[in-house]
Design a protein around this motif. Structure first.
Motif, PDB file in Angstrom:
ATOM      1  N   LYS A  69     -38.015  54.285  38.770  1.00 44.75           N
ATOM      2  CA  LYS A  69     -37.898  54.467  40.144  1.00 44.75           C
ATOM      3  C   LYS A  69     -39.281  54.270  40.633  1.00 44.75           C
ATOM      4  CE  LYS A  69     -34.534  58.210  40.586  1.00 44.75           C
ATOM      5  NZ  LYS A  69     -34.224  59.406  40.809  1.00 44.75           N
ATOM      6  N   THR A  70     -40.503  54.699  39.930  1.00 47.52           N
ATOM      7  CA  THR A  70     -41.850  54.704  40.433  1.00 47.52           C
ATOM      8  C   THR A  70     -42.699  53.379  40.125  1.00 47.52           C
ATOM      9  OG1 THR A  70     -42.493  55.758  38.373  1.00 47.52           O
ATOM     10  CG2 THR A  70     -41.863  57.139  40.347  1.00 47.52           C
ATOM     11  N   VAL A  71     -42.352  52.708  39.004  1.00 44.38           N
ATOM     12  CA  VAL A  71     -43.180  51.781  38.753  1.00 44.38           C
ATOM     13  C   VAL A  71     -43.434  50.668  39.866  1.00 44.38           C
ATOM     14  CG1 VAL A  71     -41.535  50.101  37.441  1.00 44.38           C
ATOM     15  CG2 VAL A  71     -43.823  50.066  36.911  1.00 44.38           C
ATOM     16  N   ALA A  72     -42.465  50.061  40.536  1.00 45.75           N
ATOM     17  CA  ALA A  72     -42.788  49.121  41.430  1.00 45.75           C
ATOM     18  C   ALA A  72     -43.434  49.623  42.698  1.00 45.75           C
ATOM     19  CB  ALA A  72     -41.429  48.412  41.790  1.00 45.75           C
ATOM     20  N   SER A  73     -43.377  50.819  43.090  1.00 43.26           N
ATOM     21  CA  SER A  73     -43.998  51.425  44.149  1.00 43.26           C
ATOM     22  C   SER A  73     -45.181  51.894  43.633  1.00 43.26           C
ATOM     23  CB  SER A  73     -43.231  52.309  44.864  1.00 43.26           C
ATOM     24  OG  SER A  73     -43.258  53.707  43.730  1.00 43.26           O
ATOM     25  N   ARG A  74     -45.816  52.092  42.666  1.00 40.48           N
ATOM     26  CA  ARG A  74     -47.223  52.432  42.304  1.00 40.48           C
ATOM     27  C   ARG A  74     -47.795  51.085  41.882  1.00 40.48           C
ATOM     28  NH1 ARG A  74     -46.170  57.808  38.471  1.00 40.48           N
ATOM     29  NH2 ARG A  74     -45.417  59.044  40.370  1.00 40.48           N
ATOM     30  N   ASN A  75     -47.190  50.101  41.321  1.00 41.84           N
ATOM     31  CA  ASN A  75     -48.056  48.901  41.032  1.00 41.84           C
ATOM     32  C   ASN A  75     -48.342  48.317  42.253  1.00 41.84           C
ATOM     33  OD1 ASN A  75     -48.862  46.265  40.029  1.00 41.84           O
ATOM     34  ND2 ASN A  75     -48.304  46.868  37.972  1.00 41.84           N
ATOM     35  N   GLN A  76     -49.247  48.130  42.890  1.00 42.54           N
ATOM     36  CA  GLN A  76     -49.358  47.455  44.074  1.00 42.54           C
ATOM     37  C   GLN A  76     -49.325  45.857  43.874  1.00 42.54           C
ATOM     38  OE1 GLN A  76     -49.732  49.083  47.222  1.00 42.54           O
ATOM     39  NE2 GLN A  76     -49.543  46.966  48.038  1.00 42.54           N
ATOM     40  N   HIS A  77     -49.855  45.421  42.843  1.00 44.39           N
ATOM     41  CA  HIS A  77     -49.896  43.798  42.710  1.00 44.39           C
ATOM     42  C   HIS A  77     -48.209  43.517  42.453  1.00 44.39           C
ATOM     43  CE1 HIS A  77     -50.802  39.987  41.316  1.00 44.39           C
ATOM     44  NE2 HIS A  77     -50.072  40.078  40.217  1.00 44.39           N
ATOM     45  N   LEU A  78     -47.432  44.288  41.754  1.00 43.15           N
ATOM     46  CA  LEU A  78     -46.137  44.000  41.660  1.00 43.15           C
ATOM     47  C   LEU A  78     -45.244  43.891  43.081  1.00 43.15           C
ATOM     48  CD1 LEU A  78     -43.883  43.029  39.605  1.00 43.15           C
ATOM     49  CD2 LEU A  78     -43.575  45.907  38.986  1.00 43.15           C
ATOM     50  N   ARG A  79     -45.677  45.097  43.767  1.00 44.80           N
ATOM     51  CA  ARG A  79     -45.073  45.416  44.900  1.00 44.80           C
ATOM     52  C   ARG A  79     -45.319  44.093  46.072  1.00 44.80           C
ATOM     53  NH1 ARG A  79     -43.790  49.787  48.448  1.00 44.80           N
ATOM     54  NH2 ARG A  79     -44.395  49.573  50.570  1.00 44.80           N
ATOM     55  N   ASN A  80     -46.549  43.760  45.905  1.00 44.04           N
ATOM     56  CA  ASN A  80     -46.905  42.587  46.790  1.00 44.04           C
ATOM     57  C   ASN A  80     -46.012  41.389  46.279  1.00 44.04           C
ATOM     58  OD1 ASN A  80     -48.683  44.237  48.077  1.00 44.04           O
ATOM     59  ND2 ASN A  80     -50.584  43.445  47.313  1.00 44.04           N
ATOM     60  N   GLN A  81     -45.852  40.992  45.436  1.00 43.73           N
ATOM     61  CA  GLN A  81     -45.224  39.935  44.612  1.00 43.73           C
ATOM     62  C   GLN A  81     -43.702  39.981  45.056  1.00 43.73           C
ATOM     63  OE1 GLN A  81     -46.145  40.295  40.264  1.00 43.73           O
ATOM     64  NE2 GLN A  81     -47.097  38.052  40.711  1.00 43.73           N
ATOM     65  N   TYR A  82     -43.098  41.378  45.083  1.00 49.35           N
ATOM     66  CA  TYR A  82     -41.848  41.499  45.211  1.00 49.35           C
ATOM     67  C   TYR A  82     -41.365  41.118  46.872  1.00 49.35           C
ATOM     68  CZ  TYR A  82     -40.051  43.207  40.905  1.00 49.35           C
ATOM     69  OH  TYR A  82     -39.392  43.304  39.841  1.00 49.35           O
ATOM     70  N   VAL A  83     -42.447  41.870  47.605  1.00 51.79           N
ATOM     71  CA  VAL A  83     -42.317  41.526  49.162  1.00 51.79           C
ATOM     72  C   VAL A  83     -42.651  40.151  49.494  1.00 51.79           C
ATOM     73  CG1 VAL A  83     -43.545  42.047  51.290  1.00 51.79           C
ATOM     74  CG2 VAL A  83     -43.155  43.804  49.764  1.00 51.79           C
ATOM     75  N   GLY A  84     -43.591  39.483  48.624  1.00 54.88           N
ATOM     76  CA  GLY A  84     -43.530  37.958  48.766  1.00 54.88           C
ATOM     77  C   GLY A  84     -42.690  37.034  48.612  1.00 54.88           C
ATOM     78  N   ILE A  85     -41.726  37.554  47.489  1.00 53.35           N
ATOM     79  CA  ILE A  85     -40.504  36.723  46.900  1.00 53.35           C
ATOM     80  C   ILE A  85     -39.647  36.931  48.103  1.00 53.35           C
ATOM     81  CG2 ILE A  85     -38.589  36.906  45.711  1.00 53.35           C
ATOM     82  CD1 ILE A  85     -40.548  37.787  43.348  1.00 53.35           C
ATOM     83  N   ILE A  86     -39.534  37.940  48.990  1.00 51.76           N
ATOM     84  CA  ILE A  86     -38.370  38.188  49.881  1.00 51.76           C
ATOM     85  C   ILE A  86     -39.082  37.327  51.220  1.00 51.76           C
ATOM     86  CG2 ILE A  86     -37.079  39.832  51.142  1.00 51.76           C
ATOM     87  CD1 ILE A  86     -36.877  39.762  48.148  1.00 51.76           C
ATOM     88  N   ILE A  87     -40.087  37.725  51.601  1.00 50.74           N
ATOM     89  CA  ILE A  87     -40.402  37.286  52.943  1.00 50.74           C
ATOM     90  C   ILE A  87     -40.665  35.601  52.929  1.00 50.74           C
ATOM     91  CG2 ILE A  87     -41.638  39.231  53.882  1.00 50.74           C
ATOM     92  CD1 ILE A  87     -44.316  38.092  53.422  1.00 50.74           C
ATOM     93  N   GLY A  88     -40.788  35.120  51.554  1.00 50.64           N
ATOM     94  CA  GLY A  88     -40.826  33.689  51.590  1.00 50.64           C
ATOM     95  C   GLY A  88     -39.677  32.876  51.838  1.00 50.64           C
ATOM     96  N   MET A  89     -38.439  33.680  51.917  1.00 56.81           N
ATOM     97  CA  MET A  89     -37.084  33.310  52.369  1.00 56.81           C
ATOM     98  C   MET A  89     -36.748  33.503  53.954  1.00 56.81           C
ATOM     99  SD  MET A  89     -36.069  31.560  49.588  1.00 56.81           S
ATOM    100  CE  MET A  89     -34.590  31.430  50.036  1.00 56.81           C
ATOM    101  N   PHE A  90     -37.590  34.102  54.502  1.00 59.99           N
ATOM    102  CA  PHE A  90     -37.492  34.353  55.979  1.00 59.99           C
ATOM    103  C   PHE A  90     -37.646  33.059  56.693  1.00 59.99           C
ATOM    104  CE2 PHE A  90     -39.248  39.115  56.145  1.00 59.99           C
ATOM    105  CZ  PHE A  90     -38.088  39.347  55.323  1.00 59.99           C
ATOM    106  N   THR A  91     -37.055  32.996  57.751  1.00 60.43           N
ATOM    107  CA  THR A  91     -36.947  31.762  58.575  1.00 60.43           C
ATOM    108  C   THR A  91     -38.280  32.322  59.524  1.00 60.43           C
ATOM    109  OG1 THR A  91     -35.712  32.850  60.415  1.00 60.43           O
ATOM    110  CG2 THR A  91     -34.562  31.172  58.975  1.00 60.43           C
ATOM    111  N   ASP A  92     -38.851  31.192  60.453  1.00 62.12           N
ATOM    112  CA  ASP A  92     -40.039  31.551  61.183  1.00 62.12           C
ATOM    113  C   ASP A  92     -39.813  32.828  62.058  1.00 62.12           C
ATOM    114  OD1 ASP A  92     -41.391  29.738  60.004  1.00 62.12           O
ATOM    115  OD2 ASP A  92     -41.205  28.261  61.688  1.00 62.12           O
ATOM    116  N   GLU A  93     -38.439  32.842  62.750  1.00 65.39           N
ATOM    117  CA  GLU A  93     -38.009  33.610  63.676  1.00 65.39           C
ATOM    118  C   GLU A  93     -37.855  35.218  63.010  1.00 65.39           C
ATOM    119  OE1 GLU A  93     -36.262  31.083  63.072  1.00 65.39           O
ATOM    120  OE2 GLU A  93     -36.891  29.981  64.896  1.00 65.39           O
ATOM    121  N   GLU A  94     -37.282  35.256  61.655  1.00 63.27           N
ATOM    122  CA  GLU A  94     -37.198  36.396  60.786  1.00 63.27           C
ATOM    123  C   GLU A  94     -38.641  37.019  60.592  1.00 63.27           C
ATOM    124  OE1 GLU A  94     -32.979  35.282  59.117  1.00 63.27           O
ATOM    125  OE2 GLU A  94     -34.636  34.658  57.771  1.00 63.27           O
ATOM    126  N   PHE A  95     -39.476  36.110  60.345  1.00 57.80           N
ATOM    127  CA  PHE A  95     -40.722  36.444  59.853  1.00 57.80           C
ATOM    128  C   PHE A  95     -41.584  37.246  61.214  1.00 57.80           C
ATOM    129  CE2 PHE A  95     -45.478  35.792  58.852  1.00 57.80           C
ATOM    130  CZ  PHE A  95     -45.584  36.580  57.846  1.00 57.80           C
TER     131      PHE A  95
END
Length: 121
Positions: A69-95
């Motif tokens: 429950k807590t590891v991904a939210s407490r590890n900033q580097h891991l968190r940033n990677q996860y968010v990057g994986i998702i926003i990299g799939m956004f269209t320009d409008e979605e971004f």
């Protein structure tokens, strides 16, 4: 093929007028992308565990659940990677929509990913 065509359909991800803009964006954009990226999300977490001092297989069920429950939210580097994986799939409008409320959308992304990790392990 565009990014939207790659996304799986999620029949349970309904949208209606009573939902907030954030919830609609979550159901129409974020959830399908997370489903599409599931294997990458899990592979990244496996890599994290491989390079960490944690052996979750030795944890009892309660400790394992709390850790997951807590590891991904407490590890900033891991968190940033996860968010990057998702926003990299956004269209320009979605971004552009994401940028209007980045904190809220990132929080929603991490909540869904955290639940997927818990369900997988």
């Amino acid at each position: 093929m565009n990014k939207k065509e790659l996304r799986p359909n999620i029949p349970s991800a309904k949208v209606d007028d009573t939902m907030s803009t954030e919830e609609q964006f979550q159901n129409l954009v974020i959830r399908p992308i997370i489903k599409l990226q599931h294997n990458t999300i899990i592979a990244l977490f496996d890599n994290y565990l491989e390079h960490s001092d944690f052996d979750i297989h030795k944890f009892d069920t309660l400790k394992k659940l709390e850790f997951l429950k807590t590891v991904a939210s407490r590890n900033q580097h891991l968190r940033n990677q996860y968010v990057g994986i998702i926003i990299g799939m956004f269209t320009d409008e979605e971004f552009a929509v994401y940028l209007t409320n980045m904190g809220e959308y990132s929080k929603r992304i991490m909540q869904i990913i955290s639940q997927r990790i818990q369900d997988t392990y």
